[in-house]
Design a protein around this motif. Structure first.
Motif, PDB file in Angstrom:
ATOM      1  N   ALA A  60       0.818  -1.213   0.000  1.00 48.68           N
ATOM      2  CA  ALA A  60       0.000   0.000   0.000  1.00 48.68           C
ATOM      3  C   ALA A  60       0.853   1.265   0.000  1.00 48.68           C
ATOM      4  O   ALA A  60       0.413   2.327  -0.454  1.00 48.68           O
ATOM      5  N   LYS A  61       2.079   1.167   0.497  1.00 48.94           N
ATOM      6  CA  LYS A  61       2.971   2.335   0.548  1.00 48.94           C
ATOM      7  C   LYS A  61       3.326   2.863  -0.839  1.00 48.94           C
ATOM      8  O   LYS A  61       3.566   4.058  -1.019  1.00 48.94           O
ATOM      9  N   GLU A  62       3.379   1.960  -1.811  1.00 52.80           N
ATOM     10  CA  GLU A  62       3.890   2.320  -3.136  1.00 52.80           C
ATOM     11  C   GLU A  62       3.151   3.506  -3.744  1.00 52.80           C
ATOM     12  O   GLU A  62       3.749   4.342  -4.419  1.00 52.80           O
ATOM     13  N   ASN A  63       1.854   3.588  -3.510  1.00 51.83           N
ATOM     14  CA  ASN A  63       1.071   4.670  -4.109  1.00 51.83           C
ATOM     15  C   ASN A  63       1.342   6.028  -3.486  1.00 51.83           C
ATOM     16  O   ASN A  63       1.016   7.069  -4.068  1.00 51.83           O
ATOM     17  N   LEU A  64       1.951   6.042  -2.286  1.00 48.55           N
ATOM     18  CA  LEU A  64       2.187   7.309  -1.600  1.00 48.55           C
ATOM     19  C   LEU A  64       3.468   8.015  -2.047  1.00 48.55           C
ATOM     20  O   LEU A  64       3.575   9.238  -1.914  1.00 48.55           O
ATOM     21  N   TYR A  65       4.419   7.255  -2.545  1.00 48.44           N
ATOM     22  CA  TYR A  65       5.731   7.840  -2.865  1.00 48.44           C
ATOM     23  C   TYR A  65       5.661   8.985  -3.878  1.00 48.44           C
ATOM     24  O   TYR A  65       6.334  10.016  -3.695  1.00 48.44           O
ATOM     25  N   PRO A  66       4.875   8.872  -4.982  1.00 46.17           N
ATOM     26  CA  PRO A  66       4.809   9.999  -5.924  1.00 46.17           C
ATOM     27  C   PRO A  66       4.245  11.267  -5.279  1.00 46.17           C
ATOM     28  O   PRO A  66       4.678  12.372  -5.605  1.00 46.17           O
ATOM     29  N   LEU A  67       3.300  11.115  -4.366  1.00 49.80           N
ATOM     30  CA  LEU A  67       2.680  12.271  -3.727  1.00 49.80           C
ATOM     31  C   LEU A  67       3.680  13.054  -2.888  1.00 49.80           C
ATOM     32  O   LEU A  67       3.670  14.292  -2.873  1.00 49.80           O
ATOM     33  N   PHE A  68       4.577  12.336  -2.207  1.00 49.93           N
ATOM     34  CA  PHE A  68       5.503  12.986  -1.283  1.00 49.93           C
ATOM     35  C   PHE A  68       6.928  13.104  -1.857  1.00 49.93           C
ATOM     36  O   PHE A  68       7.885  13.212  -1.106  1.00 49.93           O
ATOM     37  N   LYS A  69       7.037  13.123  -3.169  1.00 52.57           N
ATOM     38  CA  LYS A  69       8.358  13.176  -3.808  1.00 52.57           C
ATOM     39  C   LYS A  69       9.134  14.433  -3.446  1.00 52.57           C
ATOM     40  O   LYS A  69      10.370  14.435  -3.463  1.00 52.57           O
ATOM     41  N   ASP A  70       8.427  15.513  -3.121  1.00 50.91           N
ATOM     42  CA  ASP A  70       9.093  16.774  -2.751  1.00 50.91           C
ATOM     43  C   ASP A  70       9.338  16.884  -1.248  1.00 50.91           C
ATOM     44  O   ASP A  70       9.840  17.910  -0.776  1.00 50.91           O
ATOM     45  N   TYR A  71       8.992  15.842  -0.514  1.00 48.94           N
ATOM     46  CA  TYR A  71       9.156  15.837   0.946  1.00 48.94           C
ATOM     47  C   TYR A  71       9.884  14.557   1.365  1.00 48.94           C
ATOM     48  O   TYR A  71       9.267  13.600   1.856  1.00 48.94           O
ATOM     49  N   PRO A  72      11.202  14.517   1.134  1.00 45.58           N
ATOM     50  CA  PRO A  72      11.966  13.283   1.381  1.00 45.58           C
ATOM     51  C   PRO A  72      11.888  12.787   2.819  1.00 45.58           C
ATOM     52  O   PRO A  72      11.952  11.577   3.055  1.00 45.58           O
ATOM     53  N   GLN A  73      11.733  13.707   3.789  1.00 46.15           N
ATOM     54  CA  GLN A  73      11.651  13.267   5.188  1.00 46.15           C
ATOM     55  C   GLN A  73      10.395  12.448   5.438  1.00 46.15           C
ATOM     56  O   GLN A  73      10.412  11.482   6.216  1.00 46.15           O
ATOM     57  N   ILE A  74       9.307  12.807   4.755  1.00 45.86           N
ATOM     58  CA  ILE A  74       8.070  12.040   4.897  1.00 45.86           C
ATOM     59  C   ILE A  74       8.179  10.721   4.141  1.00 45.86           C
ATOM     60  O   ILE A  74       7.746   9.672   4.638  1.00 45.86           O
TER      61      ILE A  74
END
Length: 209
Positions: free
Chosen positions: A169-183
């Protein structure tokens, strides 16, 4: 921070005591905003489900009117605000059992934080085939407020399923937070026994900037 404390309290009640939002069973003081921008105060009742309509009346003497997500801009009660969300996938009974997300046409979602990244909490009612009972499945849903397509990204919250399904389920979140590496790093390291609300707090700090 007030929104985070509100959702922590709500989830504590739901998961620890098996209760629901106070307006799930009884009419409570609340406000609705119609599509034309009209603000109407009165009493409302809403059962937290992807199929639940808001029941509303201005007072005890008025006839109850039902509103779908297509009818309202938002409704609020108990210091919580809810808005309609449309056309997205969530993790619920089908995902917990066989690993397949469910598609939601429209539903109401609780607003947790708004800003650069909007955060919502969505309750989904489904059938637990193992316990043979109806169960609530909660998803945090995220949205880049600058995205012209208003795409929604869901992540399961405290759903009883194997760690591997949480990892997928995590995979879909990575593009959304690409500009926030800490998240992104926090999400990558997250395990289902960890406190996901820590990630929500990080997003809220971004929204305050």
């Amino acid at each position: 921070m007030k929104q985070i404390l509100t959702v922590i309290l709500a989830l504590t009640i739901i998961f620890s005591y098996g209760q629901e939002y106070s307006f799930a069973k009884d009419f409570k003081t609340g406000t609705i905003i119609l599509k034309d921008g009209s603000v109407v105060e009165g009493q409302l009742k809403w059962f937290p489900s992807q199929n639940g309509d808001v029941k509303f009346k201005k007072n005890e003497q008025e006839k109850t009117v039902k509103y779908t997500p297509a009818d309202l801009v938002s409704f609020s009660s108990d210091n919580m605000k809810f808005v309609p969300l449309n056309n997205f996938t969530v993790y619920s009974d089908n995902y917990a059992l066989i690993g397949r997300p469910s598609t939601i046409k429209d539903t109401f979602a609780q607003v947790i934080s708004e800003g650069k990244i909007n955060v919502y909490l969505v309750p989904i009612t489904g059938y637990n085939a193992i316990s043979r009972s109806i169960e609530n499945y909660f998803n945090f849903v995220f949205q880049d407020s600058q995205d012209p397509d208003k795409k929604l990204y869901a992540y399961p919250y405290l759903i009883r399923m194997k760690e591997k399904k949480y990892e997928n389920a995590k995979e879909n979140l990575y593009p959304l937070f690409k500009d926030y590496p800490q998240i992104t790093e926090k999400i990558k390291a997250f395990k289902k026994e960890d406190n996901f609300l820590e990630i929500i707090r990080m997003i809220e700090e971004i929204n305050k900037q």
